[in-house]
Design a protein around this motif. Sequence first.
Motif, mmCIF file in Angstrom:
data_model
loop_
_atom_site.group_PDB
_atom_site.id
_atom_site.type_symbol
_atom_site.label_atom_id
_atom_site.label_comp_id
_atom_site.label_asym_id
_atom_site.label_seq_id
_atom_site.Cartn_x
_atom_site.Cartn_y
_atom_site.Cartn_z
ATOM 1 N N ARG A 110 -7.832 -39.919 -9.749
ATOM 2 C CA ARG A 110 -6.531 -40.416 -9.267
ATOM 3 C C ARG A 110 -6.726 -41.644 -8.371
ATOM 4 N NH1 ARG A 110 -2.952 -35.011 -7.770
ATOM 5 N NH2 ARG A 110 -3.318 -33.874 -9.735
ATOM 6 N N GLU A 111 -7.765 -41.610 -7.556
ATOM 7 C CA GLU A 111 -8.035 -42.761 -6.692
ATOM 8 C C GLU A 111 -8.422 -43.982 -7.527
ATOM 9 O OE1 GLU A 111 -8.974 -39.748 -6.234
ATOM 10 O OE2 GLU A 111 -8.100 -39.169 -4.308
ATOM 11 N N LEU A 112 -9.211 -43.763 -8.595
ATOM 12 C CA LEU A 112 -9.555 -44.873 -9.484
ATOM 13 C C LEU A 112 -8.308 -45.432 -10.169
ATOM 14 C CD1 LEU A 112 -12.782 -43.514 -11.253
ATOM 15 C CD2 LEU A 112 -12.603 -44.836 -9.131
ATOM 16 N N LYS A 113 -7.428 -44.547 -10.583
ATOM 17 C CA LYS A 113 -6.197 -44.983 -11.238
ATOM 18 C C LYS A 113 -5.333 -45.809 -10.289
ATOM 19 C CE LYS A 113 -2.188 -43.056 -13.683
ATOM 20 N NZ LYS A 113 -1.539 -41.805 -14.161
ATOM 21 N N GLY A 114 -5.250 -45.370 -9.048
ATOM 22 C CA GLY A 114 -4.472 -46.140 -8.076
ATOM 23 C C GLY A 114 -5.051 -47.522 -7.838
ATOM 24 N N MET A 115 -6.383 -47.627 -7.808
ATOM 25 C CA MET A 115 -7.009 -48.923 -7.618
ATOM 26 C C MET A 115 -6.740 -49.852 -8.802
ATOM 27 S SD MET A 115 -9.731 -51.068 -8.393
ATOM 28 C CE MET A 115 -10.879 -50.021 -9.244
ATOM 29 N N LEU A 116 -6.803 -49.326 -10.037
ATOM 30 C CA LEU A 116 -6.550 -50.142 -11.225
ATOM 31 C C LEU A 116 -5.095 -50.617 -11.273
ATOM 32 C CD1 LEU A 116 -8.592 -48.159 -13.915
ATOM 33 C CD2 LEU A 116 -9.171 -50.365 -12.888
ATOM 34 N N GLU A 117 -4.171 -49.748 -10.926
ATOM 35 C CA GLU A 117 -2.759 -50.147 -10.916
ATOM 36 C C GLU A 117 -2.510 -51.231 -9.878
ATOM 37 O OE1 GLU A 117 -0.728 -46.467 -10.264
ATOM 38 O OE2 GLU A 117 -0.436 -46.081 -12.425
ATOM 39 N N LYS A 118 -3.188 -51.108 -8.752
ATOM 40 C CA LYS A 118 -3.009 -52.104 -7.702
ATOM 41 C C LYS A 118 -3.623 -53.446 -8.077
ATOM 42 C CE LYS A 118 -3.839 -52.784 -2.743
ATOM 43 N NZ LYS A 118 -4.411 -52.184 -1.506
ATOM 44 N N ARG A 119 -4.754 -53.393 -8.792
ATOM 45 C CA ARG A 119 -5.462 -54.633 -9.106
ATOM 46 C C ARG A 119 -4.991 -55.263 -10.421
ATOM 47 N NH1 ARG A 119 -11.973 -55.791 -8.763
ATOM 48 N NH2 ARG A 119 -11.975 -57.762 -9.944
ATOM 49 N N LEU A 120 -4.693 -54.455 -11.440
ATOM 50 C CA LEU A 120 -4.368 -54.994 -12.763
ATOM 51 C C LEU A 120 -2.922 -54.788 -13.180
ATOM 52 C CD1 LEU A 120 -7.550 -53.800 -14.714
ATOM 53 C CD2 LEU A 120 -7.170 -55.999 -13.579
ATOM 54 N N GLY A 121 -2.228 -53.874 -12.507
ATOM 55 C CA GLY A 121 -0.863 -53.588 -12.920
ATOM 56 C C GLY A 121 -0.803 -52.361 -13.804
ATOM 57 N N PRO A 122 0.320 -52.148 -14.498
ATOM 58 C CA PRO A 122 0.476 -50.953 -15.336
ATOM 59 C C PRO A 122 -0.541 -50.938 -16.478
ATOM 60 C CG PRO A 122 2.584 -52.035 -14.959
ATOM 61 C CD PRO A 122 1.523 -52.986 -14.491
ATOM 62 N N PRO A 123 -0.810 -49.748 -17.039
ATOM 63 C CA PRO A 123 -1.744 -49.681 -18.167
ATOM 64 C C PRO A 123 -1.178 -50.388 -19.392
ATOM 65 C CG PRO A 123 -0.665 -47.561 -17.828
ATOM 66 C CD PRO A 123 -0.302 -48.406 -16.660
ATOM 67 N N GLY A 124 -2.065 -50.966 -20.194
ATOM 68 C CA GLY A 124 -1.657 -51.646 -21.411
ATOM 69 C C GLY A 124 -1.387 -53.114 -21.242
ATOM 70 N N HIS A 125 -1.464 -53.632 -20.015
ATOM 71 C CA HIS A 125 -1.223 -55.050 -19.761
ATOM 72 C C HIS A 125 -2.542 -55.740 -19.441
ATOM 73 C CE1 HIS A 125 3.192 -54.851 -19.739
ATOM 74 N NE2 HIS A 125 3.007 -53.624 -19.256
ATOM 75 N N VAL A 126 -2.676 -56.943 -19.945
ATOM 76 C CA VAL A 126 -3.886 -57.728 -19.723
ATOM 77 C C VAL A 126 -3.726 -58.530 -18.433
ATOM 78 C CG1 VAL A 126 -5.455 -59.438 -20.719
ATOM 79 C CG2 VAL A 126 -4.220 -57.835 -22.219
ATOM 80 N N SER A 127 -4.812 -58.586 -17.659
ATOM 81 C CA SER A 127 -4.779 -59.352 -16.415
ATOM 82 C C SER A 127 -4.531 -60.835 -16.709
ATOM 83 C CB SER A 127 -6.092 -59.179 -15.646
ATOM 84 O OG SER A 127 -7.182 -59.637 -16.412
#
Length: 358
Positions: A110-127
């Motif tokens: 869950r902590e990893l997921k929160g970091m990815l959402e904060k850094r890259l945005g929602p899943p399925g979107h390219v930075s």
Amino acid sequence: MANRRLAPASEQPESFAFTQENAEWAKHQIAKYPEGRQASAVIPLLWKAQEQNGGWLPQKAIETVAAELGMPKIRVLEVATFYTMFALEPVGRFWIQLCGTVPCDSCGARELKGMLEKRLGPPGHVSADGNFSWLEVECLGACCNAPMVQINQDYYEDLTPESLSQLMDDLAAGRPVQIGSQTGRTSSEPQGGANTLTDETLFDGSRVGAWRKRFEQAKDSEGAEATTPPAKTGEAESATQQAATAPRPAKPDAGRPVERTASDAPAQRAADGQEPVKPEDRADAAERGRSVAKHGGARQGDADALDSPAKRVAEGEPAAGEESRQELPGRDIPPPPPEATGASEAVEEKLDSAPEKK
């Protein structure tokens, strides 16, 4: 989990076709299956199409695979939308698949997921720089080293938000990264290092080599041992001293078969050419008024040893029980009627004298 849907039409290419090299590879994969079972090659072909298209499956690639295998398009679409290994939308240069099942979730996913959402945005979107995209997926099979992610073709395990962020920075900068555990764990050993089978001689072959060396030394010194008496061990020396002070009685016949005399039975005597019954036994049996027990004296109340029905018949006397035996009539003589006792007449007279019931 993200919705398993095809990318918008604006992102879909107009056509797709395997390269000459990939087309030959696909034919080789299809040839592995018998006639009529070509649909079994659908997953390898979809994987190769995704690899050729830059890491994701467009609609035209799915249709090309369906035509190659002779399958309905909807059947191939069902396979592509079921497995998260197939990306249905454009992905970044590094596609991060985050395991979100129970073991990883319990260990910090869950902590990893929160970091990815904060850094890259929602899943399925390219930075914005095109380097990263991410997706939460089902179990990736590295539960021992949870939490973990799969980036392109490699696993990265024992992650924290800080170590995953550093890993992404190194990948974007082109710096070398460590695949597997990020804490130095070897394979799937417990945290803190292995605590069993720590002796390397158990599995590196050195113990086997040591025994082989001892055998070779024993073989080389075999001649010397033949001339030199072996040294007595403590147990052997103790046994020798005990035998000198307290010897045990010898038993030379121990363990040998016991020799028995031949049986003195009538059959054995006859086989040896002798009279079956000994004369003394015959005399004891013929003597009257005495027990048949050998060398036994007559006792009060002893019956005649030969007072048997056969002996009585031989002497002209009736056998036991013949005095009271009833002579049976012949088969052709009818049996006599039973003798009347008068009981039936008395019953009839009583019935005749009883008053009639009204």
